[in-house]
Design an enzyme around this catalytic site. Sequence first.
Site, PDB file in Angstrom:
ATOM      1  N   CYS A 262       0.827  -1.210   0.000  1.00  0.00           N
ATOM      2  CA  CYS A 262       0.000   0.000   0.000  1.00  0.00           C
ATOM      3  C   CYS A 262       0.859   1.258   0.000  1.00  0.00           C
ATOM      4  CB  CYS A 262      -0.864   0.062   1.260  1.00  0.00           C
ATOM      5  SG  CYS A 262      -1.753  -1.429   1.690  1.00  0.00           S
ATOM      6  N   CYS A 263       0.439   2.225  -0.791  1.00  0.00           N
ATOM      7  CA  CYS A 263       0.971   3.584  -0.667  1.00  0.00           C
ATOM      8  C   CYS A 263      -0.141   4.533  -1.090  1.00  0.00           C
ATOM      9  CB  CYS A 263       2.258   3.780  -1.468  1.00  0.00           C
ATOM     10  SG  CYS A 263       2.043   3.782  -3.252  1.00  0.00           S
ATOM     11  N   TRP A 264       0.121   5.825  -1.065  1.00  0.00           N
ATOM     12  CA  TRP A 264      -0.968   6.776  -1.287  1.00  0.00           C
ATOM     13  C   TRP A 264      -1.654   6.552  -2.632  1.00  0.00           C
ATOM     14  CZ3 TRP A 264      -4.091   9.099   1.602  1.00  0.00           C
ATOM     15  CH2 TRP A 264      -4.813  10.207   1.179  1.00  0.00           C
TER      16      TRP A 264
ATOM     17  N   GLY B 149      -0.720   3.949  -4.776  1.00  0.00           N
ATOM     18  CA  GLY B 149      -0.618   2.536  -5.144  1.00  0.00           C
ATOM     19  C   GLY B 149       0.414   2.288  -6.226  1.00  0.00           C
TER      20      GLY B 149
ATOM     21  N   LEU C  98      -4.079   3.985  -1.035  1.00  0.00           N
ATOM     22  CA  LEU C  98      -4.716   4.470   0.197  1.00  0.00           C
ATOM     23  C   LEU C  98      -5.598   5.679  -0.087  1.00  0.00           C
ATOM     24  CD1 LEU C  98      -1.679   4.121   2.628  1.00  0.00           C
ATOM     25  CD2 LEU C  98      -3.630   2.550   2.362  1.00  0.00           C
TER      26      LEU C  98
END
Length: 149
Positions: free
Chosen positions: A63-65, A67, A107
Amino acid sequence: MRISLASDSLDGVAPLVAEELERRGHTVILHGALANERADWAWSCSEAAGDVAEGRADQAVVCCWTGTGASIAANKVPGIRAALCVDAATAEGARMWNDANVLALSLRLTSAQVLKEILDAWFAGAVSAEAEDQANIAHIDEVDRVFRR
Ligand SMILES: O=C[C@H](O)[C@H](O)[C@H](O)COP(=O)(O)O
Protein backbone atom coordinates in the site's frame (compact mmCIF):
# COMPACT_ATOMS: atom_id res chain seq x y z
CA MET A 1 -2.36 -18.20 3.97
CA ARG A 2 0.73 -16.25 5.06
CA ILE A 3 0.32 -12.69 3.77
CA SER A 4 3.09 -10.13 3.91
CA LEU A 5 1.66 -6.62 4.27
CA ALA A 6 3.52 -3.35 3.72
CA SER A 7 2.40 0.26 3.82
CA ASP A 8 4.37 3.47 3.57
CA SER A 9 1.97 5.21 5.98
CA LEU A 10 -0.82 4.62 8.48
CA ASP A 11 -3.23 6.76 6.45
CA GLY A 12 -6.64 5.66 5.21
CA VAL A 13 -7.39 1.96 5.25
CA ALA A 14 -3.79 0.88 5.96
CA PRO A 15 -4.47 -0.41 9.53
CA LEU A 16 -7.78 -1.91 8.39
CA VAL A 17 -6.03 -4.06 5.77
CA ALA A 18 -4.24 -5.96 8.55
CA GLU A 19 -7.49 -6.36 10.49
CA GLU A 20 -9.38 -7.59 7.43
CA LEU A 21 -6.65 -10.09 6.52
CA GLU A 22 -6.61 -11.48 10.06
CA ARG A 23 -10.41 -11.61 10.15
CA ARG A 24 -10.23 -13.83 7.05
CA GLY A 25 -7.89 -16.21 8.93
CA HIS A 26 -4.58 -15.23 7.32
CA THR A 27 -1.28 -14.94 9.16
CA VAL A 28 -0.03 -11.41 8.54
CA ILE A 29 3.65 -10.39 8.36
CA LEU A 30 3.96 -6.63 8.79
CA HIS A 31 6.41 -4.23 7.13
CA GLY A 32 6.90 -0.49 6.90
CA ALA A 33 4.72 1.92 8.85
CA LEU A 34 2.67 -0.97 10.24
CA ALA A 35 5.79 -2.45 11.81
CA ASN A 36 7.72 0.69 12.74
CA GLU A 37 10.31 -0.22 10.08
CA ARG A 38 11.58 2.01 7.26
CA ALA A 39 8.27 2.87 5.66
CA ASP A 40 9.11 4.46 2.29
CA TRP A 41 7.32 2.57 -0.46
CA ALA A 42 10.51 1.56 -2.27
CA TRP A 43 11.81 -0.19 0.84
CA SER A 44 8.72 -1.53 2.60
CA CYS A 45 6.86 -2.78 -0.47
CA SER A 46 9.89 -4.51 -2.01
CA GLU A 47 10.48 -6.23 1.35
CA ALA A 48 6.94 -7.60 1.39
CA ALA A 49 7.32 -8.79 -2.21
CA GLY A 50 10.66 -10.35 -1.26
CA ASP A 51 8.82 -12.43 1.35
CA VAL A 52 6.76 -13.91 -1.48
CA ALA A 53 9.74 -14.41 -3.79
CA GLU A 54 11.69 -16.20 -1.05
CA GLY A 55 8.80 -18.29 0.28
CA ARG A 56 8.27 -16.55 3.62
CA ALA A 57 4.79 -15.54 2.47
CA ASP A 58 2.28 -16.98 0.01
CA GLN A 59 1.12 -13.57 -1.20
CA ALA A 60 1.56 -9.92 -0.29
CA VAL A 61 -0.47 -6.74 -0.06
CA VAL A 62 1.41 -3.47 -0.61
CA CYS A 63 0.00 0.00 0.00
CA CYS A 64 0.97 3.58 -0.67
CA TRP A 65 -0.97 6.78 -1.29
CA THR A 66 -1.44 6.24 -5.03
CA GLY A 67 -0.62 2.54 -5.14
CA THR A 68 1.81 3.17 -8.00
CA GLY A 69 5.07 3.21 -6.03
CA ALA A 70 3.93 0.12 -4.12
CA SER A 71 3.23 -1.79 -7.33
CA ILE A 72 6.47 -0.64 -9.00
CA ALA A 73 8.56 -1.67 -5.97
CA ALA A 74 6.89 -5.09 -5.76
CA ASN A 75 7.17 -5.75 -9.49
CA LYS A 76 10.94 -5.18 -9.42
CA VAL A 77 11.32 -8.35 -7.34
CA PRO A 78 11.84 -11.42 -9.57
CA GLY A 79 8.83 -13.73 -9.65
CA ILE A 80 6.39 -11.06 -8.55
CA ARG A 81 3.24 -10.21 -10.47
CA ALA A 82 1.80 -7.23 -8.57
CA ALA A 83 -1.54 -5.74 -9.58
CA LEU A 84 -2.84 -2.33 -8.55
CA CYS A 85 -6.52 -2.97 -7.85
CA VAL A 86 -9.10 -0.22 -7.38
CA ASP A 87 -12.19 -2.41 -7.26
CA ALA A 88 -13.39 -6.00 -6.97
CA ALA A 89 -13.61 -6.59 -10.72
CA THR A 90 -9.96 -5.59 -11.17
CA ALA A 91 -8.93 -7.86 -8.29
CA GLU A 92 -10.87 -10.79 -9.74
CA GLY A 93 -9.24 -10.26 -13.14
CA ALA A 94 -5.79 -9.89 -11.59
CA ARG A 95 -6.07 -13.32 -9.98
CA MET A 96 -7.83 -14.98 -12.93
CA TRP A 97 -5.86 -13.64 -15.90
CA ASN A 98 -2.58 -12.50 -14.36
CA ASP A 99 -2.11 -15.01 -11.52
CA ALA A 100 -1.14 -11.91 -9.54
CA ASN A 101 0.65 -12.79 -6.30
CA VAL A 102 0.84 -9.27 -4.87
CA LEU A 103 -2.14 -6.98 -4.40
CA ALA A 104 -1.27 -3.27 -4.57
CA LEU A 105 -3.69 -0.78 -3.06
CA SER A 106 -4.09 2.98 -3.24
CA LEU A 107 -4.72 4.47 0.20
CA ARG A 108 -6.13 7.54 -1.58
CA LEU A 109 -8.80 5.66 -3.51
CA THR A 110 -9.72 2.66 -1.37
CA SER A 111 -12.63 3.06 1.05
CA ALA A 112 -13.26 0.56 3.84
CA GLN A 113 -16.16 -0.96 1.88
CA VAL A 114 -14.22 -1.22 -1.38
CA LEU A 115 -11.28 -2.76 0.51
CA LYS A 116 -13.55 -5.57 1.75
CA GLU A 117 -14.91 -6.12 -1.77
CA ILE A 118 -11.38 -6.19 -3.23
CA LEU A 119 -10.17 -8.71 -0.61
CA ASP A 120 -13.26 -10.91 -1.09
CA ALA A 121 -12.68 -10.99 -4.86
CA TRP A 122 -8.92 -11.46 -4.54
CA PHE A 123 -9.15 -14.51 -2.25
CA ALA A 124 -12.13 -16.04 -4.07
CA GLY A 125 -10.46 -15.79 -7.44
CA ALA A 126 -9.10 -18.86 -9.17
CA VAL A 127 -6.40 -18.67 -11.84
CA SER A 128 -7.67 -19.33 -15.36
CA ALA A 129 -6.71 -22.67 -16.88
CA GLU A 130 -7.23 -21.32 -20.44
CA ALA A 131 -4.18 -21.94 -22.64
CA GLU A 132 -3.98 -18.28 -23.73
CA ASP A 133 -3.98 -17.07 -20.13
CA GLN A 134 -1.39 -19.66 -19.08
CA ALA A 135 0.79 -18.67 -22.05
CA ASN A 136 0.70 -15.01 -21.02
CA ILE A 137 1.65 -15.85 -17.44
CA ALA A 138 4.45 -18.18 -18.59
CA HIS A 139 5.79 -15.50 -20.93
CA ILE A 140 5.99 -12.98 -18.09
CA ASP A 141 8.07 -15.53 -16.14
CA GLU A 142 10.32 -15.84 -19.21
CA VAL A 143 10.69 -12.04 -19.48
CA ASP A 144 11.62 -12.04 -15.79
CA ARG A 145 14.36 -14.64 -16.42
CA VAL A 146 15.71 -12.95 -19.58
CA PHE A 147 16.13 -9.52 -18.02
CA ARG A 148 17.32 -10.69 -14.60
CA ARG A 149 21.01 -9.87 -14.05
O1 LIG B 1 3.95 6.12 -5.19
C1 LIG B 1 4.16 6.72 -4.13
C2 LIG B 1 3.16 6.80 -3.09
O2 LIG B 1 1.91 7.23 -3.54
C3 LIG B 1 3.55 7.57 -1.83
O3 LIG B 1 2.62 7.18 -0.87
C4 LIG B 1 3.59 9.08 -2.04
O4 LIG B 1 4.78 9.35 -2.73
C5 LIG B 1 3.52 9.86 -0.72
O5 LIG B 1 4.66 9.61 0.04
P1 LIG B 1 4.98 10.53 1.32
O6 LIG B 1 3.81 10.39 2.23
O7 LIG B 1 6.25 9.95 1.87
O8 LIG B 1 5.12 11.91 0.79
